[in-house]
Design an enzyme around this catalytic site. Sequence first.
Site, short mmCIF file in Angstrom:
data_model
loop_
_atom_site.label_atom_id
_atom_site.label_comp_id
_atom_site.label_asym_id
_atom_site.label_seq_id
_atom_site.Cartn_x
_atom_site.Cartn_y
_atom_site.Cartn_z
N CYS A 239 0.83 -1.21 0.00
CA CYS A 239 0.00 0.00 0.00
C CYS A 239 0.86 1.27 0.00
O CYS A 239 1.49 1.57 -1.01
CB CYS A 239 -0.99 -0.07 1.16
SG CYS A 239 -2.43 0.97 0.87
N HIS B 205 -3.26 -5.27 1.74
CA HIS B 205 -2.59 -5.52 3.03
C HIS B 205 -2.60 -7.00 3.42
O HIS B 205 -3.43 -7.39 4.26
CB HIS B 205 -3.31 -4.74 4.14
CG HIS B 205 -3.09 -3.27 4.10
ND1 HIS B 205 -2.10 -2.63 4.82
CD2 HIS B 205 -3.72 -2.30 3.41
CE1 HIS B 205 -2.14 -1.34 4.60
NE2 HIS B 205 -3.11 -1.11 3.73
N GLU C 259 -0.84 -8.45 5.48
CA GLU C 259 -0.52 -8.60 6.91
C GLU C 259 -1.77 -8.50 7.79
O GLU C 259 -1.71 -8.76 8.99
CB GLU C 259 0.54 -7.56 7.33
CG GLU C 259 0.04 -6.15 7.56
CD GLU C 259 -0.25 -5.37 6.28
OE1 GLU C 259 -0.21 -5.97 5.18
OE2 GLU C 259 -0.52 -4.17 6.38
N1 GLN Z 1 -3.55 6.34 1.23
C1 GLN Z 1 -2.27 6.04 1.79
C2 GLN Z 1 -1.15 6.82 1.12
O1 GLN Z 1 -1.38 7.48 0.18
C3 GLN Z 1 -1.99 4.57 1.71
C4 GLN Z 1 -2.99 3.80 2.55
C5 GLN Z 1 -2.45 2.55 3.15
O2 GLN Z 1 -1.24 2.32 3.21
N2 GLN Z 1 -3.34 1.74 3.65
O3 GLN Z 1 -0.04 6.76 1.54
#
Ligand code: GLN
Length: 192
Positions: free
Chosen positions: A79, A174, A176
């Site tokens: 992410c 994610h 994890e």
């Molecule tokens: N929206 C976050 C970002 O731009 C990422 C979200 C996440 O890691 N769950 O960094």
Amino acid sequence: MPRVGVLALQGAFIEHKNVLARLDTQAVEVRLPEHLEGLDGLIIPGGESTTMGLLAQKRGLLEPLRAFARSGRPVWGTCAGMILLAKEIVDGVPGQPTLALMDIAVRRNAFGRQVDSFEADLTVPALGDPPFHAVFIRAPVIERVGTGVDVLAALEDGTAVAVRQGNLLATAFHPELTADVRFHRYFLQLTG
Ligand code: GLN
């Protein structure tokens, strides 16, 4: 026993550590450049990419993290971690510090316009059956993948959500946060 670092500046690093512990892997919290010494791989967790990038810059970690990845050891961004790995951030915050290592273009919070978070069952040939239940939280989308980048999983509409470029792995979701440890196992295999 492999020693794997988890960038522990901000975000969901504890959850990654817990999965690594379940897989008999020594997990090391990385907060300073010297913490990278002797590691076999590194995970950059989800969180907020702008904050994580700024903290990494402040601690003098950006160049050591790039050097670590260039040494060929596996690095996995989930992410926000994927955003930090991307060479191109579409509509990013101007001046947002990133590692810019992977030949992908990502758009931050791209699903957020319709829905903040969602879950999807992904077919991931590299992991085999059954499908991988993926949790997306304010996730980025991958808008472009370079020629050397393999797509490991995509949504039904074809949007790539898991990619690999040699030793670099990135997932928009994610792993994890679920009980399925197959993505972590896949990453650990890359440590050799
Ligand atoms: N929206 C976050 C970002 O731009 C990422 C979200 C996440 O890691 N769950 O960094």
